[in-house]
Design an enzyme around this catalytic site. Structure first.
Site, PDB file in Angstrom:
ATOM      1  N   LYS A   1      26.998  -0.616  10.109  1.00 32.08           N
ATOM      2  CA  LYS A   1      26.258  -0.431  11.371  1.00 32.08           C
ATOM      3  C   LYS A   1      25.885  -1.782  11.963  1.00 32.08           C
ATOM      4  O   LYS A   1      25.817  -2.806  11.280  1.00 32.08           O
ATOM      5  CB  LYS A   1      24.990   0.413  11.164  1.00 32.08           C
ATOM      6  CG  LYS A   1      23.924  -0.206  10.242  1.00 32.08           C
ATOM      7  CD  LYS A   1      22.933  -1.118  10.924  1.00 32.08           C
ATOM      8  CE  LYS A   1      22.129  -1.921   9.911  1.00 32.08           C
ATOM      9  NZ  LYS A   1      21.536  -3.128  10.349  1.00 32.08           N
TER      10      LYS A   1
ATOM     11  N   ASP B   1      17.891   2.364   5.924  1.00 32.79           N
ATOM     12  CA  ASP B   1      19.092   2.573   6.743  1.00 32.79           C
ATOM     13  C   ASP B   1      19.998   3.689   6.205  1.00 32.79           C
ATOM     14  O   ASP B   1      21.051   3.962   6.783  1.00 32.79           O
ATOM     15  CB  ASP B   1      19.935   1.288   6.794  1.00 32.79           C
ATOM     16  CG  ASP B   1      19.231   0.177   7.565  1.00 32.79           C
ATOM     17  OD1 ASP B   1      18.316   0.486   8.351  1.00 32.79           O
ATOM     18  OD2 ASP B   1      19.603  -0.994   7.372  1.00 32.79           O
TER      19      ASP B   1
HETATM   20  O1  C5P Z   1      14.217   0.033   2.954  1.00 32.38           O
HETATM   21  P1  C5P Z   1      15.160  -1.072   2.570  1.00 32.38           P
HETATM   22  O2  C5P Z   1      15.330  -1.209   1.089  1.00 32.38           O
HETATM   23  O3  C5P Z   1      16.450  -1.006   3.287  1.00 32.38           O
HETATM   24  O4  C5P Z   1      14.459  -2.396   3.099  1.00 32.38           O
HETATM   25  C1  C5P Z   1      14.786  -3.635   2.559  1.00 32.38           C
HETATM   26  C2  C5P Z   1      13.645  -4.595   2.844  1.00 32.38           C
HETATM   27  O5  C5P Z   1      13.600  -4.866   4.253  1.00 32.38           O
HETATM   28  C3  C5P Z   1      12.267  -4.091   2.496  1.00 32.38           C
HETATM   29  O6  C5P Z   1      11.939  -4.354   1.165  1.00 32.38           O
HETATM   30  C4  C5P Z   1      11.371  -4.877   3.460  1.00 32.38           C
HETATM   31  O7  C5P Z   1      11.155  -6.184   2.959  1.00 32.38           O
HETATM   32  C5  C5P Z   1      12.253  -5.019   4.679  1.00 32.38           C
HETATM   33  N1  C5P Z   1      11.959  -4.011   5.722  1.00 32.38           N
HETATM   34  C6  C5P Z   1      10.804  -4.120   6.485  1.00 32.38           C
HETATM   35  N2  C5P Z   1      10.543  -3.188   7.456  1.00 32.38           N
HETATM   36  C7  C5P Z   1      11.417  -2.177   7.690  1.00 32.38           C
HETATM   37  C8  C5P Z   1      12.620  -2.061   6.929  1.00 32.38           C
HETATM   38  C9  C5P Z   1      12.857  -2.992   5.937  1.00 32.38           C
HETATM   39  O8  C5P Z   1       9.998  -5.032   6.312  1.00 32.38           O
HETATM   40  N3  C5P Z   1      11.145  -1.295   8.650  1.00 32.38           N
END
Ligand code: C5P
Length: 358
Positions: free
Chosen positions: A27, A158
């Protein structure tokens, strides 16, 4: 999810299907507006996701023991243990439906990567989504798209979009996804960088830059404090949504936006040259993809994308380039064994069939 356990098994002979392959897209975020971080450290987002025809494949096979094998682009930097996002997705699915859904003591997960790792293209989330739809099929778990989305949200921000695909608005952590109206096909050139950028590091850099911009009182504060009021609450870009509905790449190009771009460029300054080269070679728009470091350039059409790809590759401003289209479908089962379940997929294989939709 309490009712989900009762759904598995209906109409399936779980003894026959032993391997399922799913295809999952990368994406790019056409808009990525980042609000202040919440108490949990996550940032409130308004984003427009757009799935690209650059796919990983995930095969799950019933086995005696659990294993993860990764091949292809960047395979060596993907964790193979329980930290692997596909393995975490399988664990989350088993939590939701109960371990009784398994048809063997173990599960072999094989991931064939074309989406570069830690590149801002949500490749890990794609693999998680692929594992979810493939296991849903393998085990006849029968989860609907909505139920799979609830499991996905627990795995990563995501993953829900990787299930859905197309073009969609993401709110909250990016995990509350709604399909968006978008006309036509867009032609993109992706410029892959030499380095990788871990997503948490880019969000932290974004917070630091904002704290610095907010004034001397905020500068130098630790990343966990003093930044909540430095970011405006994010809003959906209505002009960008209108450009998407009209299917006009020339209208869309100048509206692409990414609040994480300054942070990504601060961590990998050579991205400035990549972005400048794309503009110079006539891209309609160019942004860092998600948390980077991949840069995405919008072309007028397929021929323009090919020219742009050649020019960028020749300019030495990136590791390699790929020319891809969007939007692409979300996680899709592309094959089960030829002797698949009775009354199931005719011929044992059905390309492009979305799984788990209501
Ligand atoms: O949820 P995911 O594991 O994909 O997110 C990876 C990292 O990206 C999280 O640990 C966080 O540090 C950051 N993040 C964030 N705010 C979001 C999505 C992700 O700070 N809305």
């Amino acid at each position: 999810m309490a009712a989900v356990g009762a759904l598995w098994g209906g109409g399936y002979d779980r003894g026959i299907v032993t391997a399922v392959t799913a295809r999952v897209p990368a994406k790019v975020n056409l808009q990525l507006s980042v609000g202040p971080p919440g108490a949990d450290g996550y940032h409130d987002l308004v984003t427009v996701f757009h799935a690209l025809a650059l796919f990983d494949e995930v095969t799950v096979t019933s086995a005696d023991t659990d294993s993860v094998v990764v091949t292809g682009e960047g395979a060596r930097s993907v964790p193979l243990g329980p930290d692997n996002l596909a393995a975490r997705a399988v664990a989350a699915l088993l939590d939701a439906v109960g371990p009784g859904v398994r048809d063997a003591p173990g599960l072999a997960i094989e991931i064939r990567k074309r989406i570069p790792v830690a590149a801002g293209l949500a490749g890990g989330s794609a693999d998680a989504a692929g594992a979810l739809v493939a296991c849903n099929e393998l085990w006849g778990a029968g989860l609907s798209h909505q139920e799979l989305s609830e499991v996905a949200a627990r795995v990563g921000s995501d993953v829900g979009f990787a299930l859905l695909g197309g073009t969609a608005v993401g709110l909250g952590r990016g995990d509350r996804v709604t399909p968006a109206l978008a006309a036509g096909t867009y032609h993109w050139v992706l410029a892959f960088a030499d380095g990788q950028l871990p997503t948490p590091a880019v969000y932290a850099a974004c917070d630091r830059l904002r704290a610095r911009a907010a004034g001397p009182g905020s500068a130098g504060k630790p990343a966990s404090g003093g930044r909540a009021d430095t970011a405006e609450p994010p809003q959906l870009d209505t002009a960008l949504m209108a450009a998407l509905r009209s299917g006009d790449p020339a209208g869309l190009g100048p509206l692409l936006s990414n609040d994480l771009q300054p942070a990504a460029v601060s961590l990998l300054p050579r991205l400035r040259q990549t972005l400048a080269a794309g503009r110079e070679f006539g891209a309609l728009g160019g942004i860092v993809s998600g948390s980077g470091p991949t840069c995405a350039f919008l072309a007028r059409d397929g021929a323009h994308a090919r020219d742009l790809a050649v020019a960028l590759a020749g300019a030495g401003v990136c590791r390699t380039v790929a020319s891809v289209t969007g939007p692409a479908p979300g996680a899709t089962v592309i094959s089960v064994p030829a002797d698949g379940r009775p009354g199931g997929l005719p011929g044992g294989s059905e390309a492009g069939r979305p799984v788990g939709r209501p």
